[in-house]
Design an enzyme around this catalytic site. Structure first.
Site, PDB file in Angstrom:
ATOM      1  N   LYS A 185      80.351  43.009  20.150  1.00  0.00           N
ATOM      2  CA  LYS A 185      80.741  41.757  19.502  1.00  0.00           C
ATOM      3  C   LYS A 185      81.913  41.908  18.538  1.00  0.00           C
ATOM      4  O   LYS A 185      82.493  40.903  18.123  1.00  0.00           O
ATOM      5  CB  LYS A 185      79.545  41.137  18.799  1.00  0.00           C
ATOM      6  CG  LYS A 185      78.430  40.746  19.755  1.00  0.00           C
ATOM      7  CD  LYS A 185      78.851  39.630  20.694  1.00  0.00           C
ATOM      8  CE  LYS A 185      77.709  39.212  21.600  1.00  0.00           C
ATOM      9  NZ  LYS A 185      78.053  38.089  22.465  1.00  0.00           N
TER      10      LYS A 185
ATOM     11  N   SER B 237      69.061  45.805  24.830  1.00  0.00           N
ATOM     12  CA  SER B 237      69.735  45.115  25.941  1.00  0.00           C
ATOM     13  C   SER B 237      70.519  46.106  26.795  1.00  0.00           C
ATOM     14  O   SER B 237      70.792  45.845  27.965  1.00  0.00           O
ATOM     15  CB  SER B 237      70.659  44.009  25.428  1.00  0.00           C
ATOM     16  OG  SER B 237      71.847  44.542  24.909  1.00  0.00           O
TER      17      SER B 237
END
Ligand SMILES: Cc1ncc(COP(=O)(O)O)c(C=O)c1O
Length: 316
Positions: free
Chosen positions: A44, A262
């Site tokens: 991110k 994830s």
């Protein structure tokens, strides 16, 4: 490596590690792109930088501005690092039941936290942020789910890096959260290496895997629809929370890659895909490191206990 002026110059250009010894098919290589190597620790960083730069360029973001973002994790942390360096004030709407490490990281970077109800999860944080944005039009709401600077960061960064470093790639696997990674890398591959097949990893509807969402749960991110949606994907692999934890542990134990949950899900998806291919080279994304998930016991506690607790703790 040259000396850089700021940590922000270290965003991107992440390394790729061969983890083919974890592949269930000897004719399919599996390579991990370590986005955990970004300065605030996740993929991110790329989109936070891209969204801030786009808003600065079009004048939305003025010196000293206040930004608002609903994020239960990585985007908030990345924005907090950038805002601190660029002199912006950041308010993060955060579900009350995220792990303590996330709150601590946000606080370390000086972000202000606005709590949202635990039982409403990340969708509740999005709703509260949207309401606050309506009430405070002077706050800048970048909104990663709808901001095209998100997939653009992967179109101009992640995608070209992968093809440069792994020109033999045949398949790409990543988790789907905002869909920015898959849509941006997919758009780049469609243009420059159209034979590369794109696979999304999703949890089953109603089940939680850190960082990921099931499109069947009702919310389809606007960036997904704007960037080609389902037609941009060649398939998806459904990964259950238990598989994600098992593969997160295999990554750390058998490859020394200390990754978030994830990433285990993406590795599980890559392994499932490898089983069904004749041959190929799969690149998958390690979204973040394991640091923020240590308090969940995901790496060391009894497996059944961890899987049961997934229902109670927000991992995304
Ligand atoms: C840890 C983690 N993994 C995966 C994703 C999914 O990436 P994207 O939002 O690009 O689909 C996210 C973000 O939502 C995330 O925070």
């Amino acid at each position: 490596m040259p000396v850089v002026a700021s940590v922000l110059d270290l965003i991107g250009n992440t390394p790729v590690v061969d983890v083919s010894h974890l592949s269930p098919n000897p004719r399919v290589r599996i390579l991990a792109k370590l986005e955990s190597q970004n300065p605030a620790g996740s993929v991110k960083d790329r989109i936070a930088m891209s969204m801030v730069e786009a808003a600065e360029a079009d004048g939305t973001l003025q010196p000293g501005a206040t930004l608002l973002e609903p994020s239960s994790g990585n985007t908030g942390i990345a924005l907090a690092m950038i805002c601190r360096l660029r002199g912006y004030h950041l308010k993060i709407v955060l579900p009350q039941n995220v792990t303590a490490e996330r709150r601590q990281m946000l606080e370390a970077y000086g972000a202000e936290i606005i709590p949202s109800p635990a039982e409403e999860g990340s969708n509740g944080a999005v709703r509260l942020a949207q309401k606050l944005a309506d009430e405070h039009p002077d706050w800048v709401f970048l909104y990663q789910y709808g901001n095209e600077a998100n997939p653009t960061a992967h179109l101009t960064g992640t995608g070209p890096e992968i093809l440069r470093d792994v020109p033999e790639i045949t398949h790409f696997v990543a988790g789907l959260g905002t869909s920015g990674t898959l849509m941006g890398v997919g758009a780049y591959m469609a243009e420059h290496a159209p034979h590369v097949k794109m696979y999304a990893v999703e949890p089953p509807s109603g089940e939680h895997v850190e960082g990921l969402r099931s499109l069947d749960d009702g919310y389809v991110p606007p960036v997904f629809e704007k960037w080609g949606g389902i037609d941009a994907l060649h398939g998806k692999r459904i990964v259950r929370p238990a598989d994600s934890i098992v593969w997160t542990r295999r990554l750390v134990n058998e490859a020394g890659i200390f990754a978030g949950i994830s990433s285990g899900a993406a590795m599980a998806g890559a392994a499932k895909l490898a089983e069904r291919l004749e041959e190929g080279v799969i690149v998958f994304i390690v979204c973040d490191g394991g640091w923020k998930y240590l308090s969940t016991g995901a790496y060391t506690e009894d497996l059944e206990t961890v899987i049961d607790s997934i229902e109670d703790v927000i991992y995304f």
